[in-house]
Write an enzyme that holds these catalytic residues in place. Structure first.
Site, PDB file in Angstrom:
ATOM      1  CB  SER A   8      -0.883  -0.008   1.098  1.00  0.00           C
ATOM      2  OG  SER A   8      -0.301  -0.148   2.254  1.00  0.00           O
ATOM      3  CB  THR A  41      -1.652  12.213   5.410  1.00  0.00           C
ATOM      4  OG1 THR A  41      -1.142  13.406   4.655  1.00  0.00           O
ATOM      5  CG2 THR A  41      -0.619  11.313   5.153  1.00  0.00           C
ATOM      6  NE  ARG A  99      -2.086  12.369  20.160  1.00  0.00           N
ATOM      7  CZ  ARG A  99      -1.218  12.445  21.028  1.00  0.00           C
ATOM      8  NH1 ARG A  99      -1.193  12.202  22.033  1.00  0.00           N
ATOM      9  NH2 ARG A  99      -0.127  13.038  20.051  1.00  0.00           N
ATOM     10  CE1 TYR A 137       3.459   6.316  16.142  1.00  0.00           C
ATOM     11  CE2 TYR A 137       1.888   5.123  17.323  1.00  0.00           C
ATOM     12  CZ  TYR A 137       2.468   6.358  16.523  1.00  0.00           C
ATOM     13  OH  TYR A 137       1.469   6.999  16.218  1.00  0.00           O
ATOM     14  CG  HIS A 258       1.442   1.833   4.637  1.00  0.00           C
ATOM     15  ND1 HIS A 258       0.413   1.992   3.910  1.00  0.00           N
ATOM     16  CD2 HIS A 258       1.565   3.353   5.194  1.00  0.00           C
ATOM     17  CE1 HIS A 258      -0.066   3.293   4.143  1.00  0.00           C
ATOM     18  NE2 HIS A 258       0.763   4.043   4.951  1.00  0.00           N
TER      19      HIS A 258
HETATM   20  P1  FAD Z   1      -2.605   7.494  20.256  1.00  0.00           P
HETATM   21  O1  FAD Z   1      -3.034   5.936  19.806  1.00  0.00           O
HETATM   22  O2  FAD Z   1      -3.672   8.136  20.921  1.00  0.00           O
HETATM   23  O3  FAD Z   1      -1.419   7.507  21.127  1.00  0.00           O
HETATM   24  C1  FAD Z   1      -0.721   8.730  21.127  1.00  0.00           C
HETATM   25  C2  FAD Z   1       0.133   8.651  22.677  1.00  0.00           C
HETATM   26  O4  FAD Z   1      -0.538   8.768  23.785  1.00  0.00           O
HETATM   27  C3  FAD Z   1       0.965   7.459  22.679  1.00  0.00           C
HETATM   28  O5  FAD Z   1       2.255   7.893  23.335  1.00  0.00           O
HETATM   29  C4  FAD Z   1       0.138   6.564  23.943  1.00  0.00           C
HETATM   30  O6  FAD Z   1       1.110   5.755  24.338  1.00  0.00           O
HETATM   31  C5  FAD Z   1      -0.426   7.657  24.600  1.00  0.00           C
HETATM   32  N1  FAD Z   1      -1.743   7.337  25.207  1.00  0.00           N
HETATM   33  C6  FAD Z   1      -2.753   6.713  24.706  1.00  0.00           C
HETATM   34  N2  FAD Z   1      -3.760   6.689  25.819  1.00  0.00           N
HETATM   35  C7  FAD Z   1      -3.310   7.349  26.923  1.00  0.00           C
HETATM   36  C8  FAD Z   1      -3.773   7.605  27.977  1.00  0.00           C
HETATM   37  N3  FAD Z   1      -4.830   7.017  28.520  1.00  0.00           N
HETATM   38  N4  FAD Z   1      -2.912   8.189  29.033  1.00  0.00           N
HETATM   39  C9  FAD Z   1      -1.668   8.599  28.604  1.00  0.00           C
HETATM   40  N5  FAD Z   1      -0.984   8.009  27.474  1.00  0.00           N
HETATM   41  C10 FAD Z   1      -1.992   7.709  26.634  1.00  0.00           C
HETATM   42  N6  FAD Z   1      -0.860  12.448  12.038  1.00  0.00           N
HETATM   43  C11 FAD Z   1      -1.580  13.098  11.183  1.00  0.00           C
HETATM   44  O7  FAD Z   1      -1.776  14.466  11.696  1.00  0.00           O
HETATM   45  N7  FAD Z   1      -2.183  12.956  10.199  1.00  0.00           N
HETATM   46  C12 FAD Z   1      -2.018  11.611   9.321  1.00  0.00           C
HETATM   47  O8  FAD Z   1      -2.654  11.559   8.411  1.00  0.00           O
HETATM   48  C13 FAD Z   1      -1.249  10.820  10.193  1.00  0.00           C
HETATM   49  N8  FAD Z   1      -0.975   9.482   9.453  1.00  0.00           N
HETATM   50  C14 FAD Z   1      -0.237   8.691   9.952  1.00  0.00           C
HETATM   51  C15 FAD Z   1      -0.195   7.385   9.545  1.00  0.00           C
HETATM   52  C16 FAD Z   1       0.658   6.393  10.350  1.00  0.00           C
HETATM   53  C17 FAD Z   1       0.846   5.023   9.830  1.00  0.00           C
HETATM   54  C18 FAD Z   1       1.338   6.570  11.587  1.00  0.00           C
HETATM   55  C19 FAD Z   1       2.303   5.543  12.232  1.00  0.00           C
HETATM   56  C20 FAD Z   1       1.380   8.018  12.258  1.00  0.00           C
HETATM   57  C21 FAD Z   1       0.318   8.846  11.294  1.00  0.00           C
HETATM   58  N9  FAD Z   1       0.491  10.254  11.904  1.00  0.00           N
HETATM   59  C22 FAD Z   1      -0.292  10.976  11.306  1.00  0.00           C
HETATM   60  C23 FAD Z   1       0.958  10.629  12.971  1.00  0.00           C
HETATM   61  C24 FAD Z   1      -0.068  10.518  14.497  1.00  0.00           C
HETATM   62  O9  FAD Z   1      -0.904  11.404  14.378  1.00  0.00           O
HETATM   63  C25 FAD Z   1       1.166  10.764  15.658  1.00  0.00           C
HETATM   64  O10 FAD Z   1       1.919   9.895  15.849  1.00  0.00           O
HETATM   65  C26 FAD Z   1       0.363  10.950  16.841  1.00  0.00           C
HETATM   66  O11 FAD Z   1       1.317  11.550  17.860  1.00  0.00           O
HETATM   67  C27 FAD Z   1      -0.114   9.799  17.547  1.00  0.00           C
HETATM   68  O12 FAD Z   1      -1.334   9.356  16.785  1.00  0.00           O
HETATM   69  P2  FAD Z   1      -1.901   8.040  17.427  1.00  0.00           P
HETATM   70  O13 FAD Z   1      -3.336   7.749  16.454  1.00  0.00           O
HETATM   71  O14 FAD Z   1      -0.753   6.866  17.441  1.00  0.00           O
HETATM   72  O15 FAD Z   1      -2.411   8.137  18.845  1.00  0.00           O
END
Ligand code: FAD
Length: 277
Positions: A8, A41, A99, A137, A258
């Site tokens: 992908s 994205t 997120r 991660y 990917h």
């Molecule tokens: P989460 O899964 O919510 O995790 C974020 C952090 O919070 C982690 O450190 C986790 O351990 C911690 N955490 C979770 N729950 C709790 C809790 N209850 N208490 C305390 N800590 C907690 N970003 C964009 O803006 N746009 C995109 O299109 C985009 N595409 C991406 C595609 C891929 C494949 C990847 C790997 C990343 C992408 N990102 C994108 C980046 C991503 O948005 C960032 O890495 C962001 O900082 C974390 O997103 P997440 O969905 O992993 O968050």
């Protein structure tokens, strides 16, 4: 060696007419690898909302599966619901669910704090309509309280309904293999697809890596720095390094690869050709 591993490709939504045309060419070049899907994205705080949708719909009209990324930070539930309903109405079936990073200077974080809440919201409002991808991660998210807490976060996202995960990029294959073992031990039983970042430019790569916590190993960083302005040699070396990584992953039986394309095709074509021969 396994051939024809599923692939992908990830794009960012272009801003200009030139960018749109260039992305069309990139897609045409990558289409020959018969990708499972192209993803697009989503800018922090919904800043690319319309462009992400336009790009996704254009890809869909070309006959490919298109997966919009959707991030929840700084968004309200009403905004996310409207977006989900729009994608559902257009027949989009896959979402990369994140997120997002809080935009600098942003005051309101919106209705969601973590991707988990977005996964729960999507399942609550659209049932099983979407195949949900989440982020994982192998070298741990920079804000994670601990490796165990980060793993638990992935488990919660999967338990809430995520169907598969795509990893942040890495150049240490061992970090990925150890992560996969830990996922198995934690009963995380969904495909965890390696995210692959081609090497185009050391300054850009160092900048991305400092933000997302992906390590550039010392040997790799020093070799890349040694090329200085000789971009042709740097890219050729980068193709070798990333092809070897992909080959290693492919032989270990990863479900698919990917690619973070940065809207460019040439380097990725060389890598895929290397691992297909
Ligand atoms: P989460 O899964 O919510 O995790 C974020 C952090 O919070 C982690 O450190 C986790 O351990 C911690 N955490 C979770 N729950 C709790 C809790 N209850 N208490 C305390 N800590 C907690 N970003 C964009 O803006 N746009 C995109 O299109 C985009 N595409 C991406 C595609 C891929 C494949 C990847 C790997 C990343 C992408 N990102 C994108 C980046 C991503 O948005 C960032 O890495 C962001 O900082 C974390 O997103 P997440 O969905 O992993 O968050």
């Amino acid at each position: 060696m396994t051939k024809n591993i599923p692939l992908s490709f990830e794009f960012f939504p272009p801003k200009t007419e030139d960018g749109i045309n260039k992305l069309r060419e990139t897609r045409a070049q990558l289409a020959k690898f018969n990708p499972e899907f192209f993803s697009v994205t989503f800018g922090a705080g919904g800043s690319t909302r319309d462009r992400t949708m336009e790009t996704v719909l254009e890809i869909q009209q070309e006959g490919f599966d298109a997966a919009p990324h959707i991030s929840c930070i700084s968004s309200s539930k009403a905004e996310i619901l409207e977006l989900l309903q729009a994608y559902q109405a257009k027949g989009i079936k896959r979402l990369v669910t994140l997120r997002g990073d809080v935009p600098s200077g942003e005051v309101s974080a919106g209705d969601f704090r973590y991707a988990l809440e977005l996964v729960e919201f999507i399942r609550a409002n659209t049932g099983d309509h979407f195949h949900i991808e989440v982020a994982a991660y192998p070298e741990f998210h920079p804000e994670a309280r601990s490796p165990a807490a980060d793993l638990l976060n992935l488990k919660r996202k999967v338990d809430a309904g995520a169907n598969s995960a795509i990893t942040q990029y890495f150049y240490n294959a061992d970090a990925y293999y150890r992560f996969i073992d830990q996922c198995a031990t934690a009963n995380i039983n969904v495909p965890i697809v390696p995210g692959i970042m081609p090497i185009y430019n050391i300054t850009q790569l160092a900048r991305f890596s400092s933000v997302c916590g992906a390590e550039i190993p010392r040997w790799l960083k020093m070799r890349l720095e040694e090329y200085g302005d000789d971009m042709v040699s740097l890219r050729a070396f980068g193709v070798d390094v990333v092809s070897e990584l992909c080959d290693n992953l492919q032989q270990s039986g990863v479900p698919s690869l990917h690619f973070y394309t940065l809207n460019q095709a040439g380097t990725i074509e060389k890598i895929i050709e290397n691992i297909s021969n």
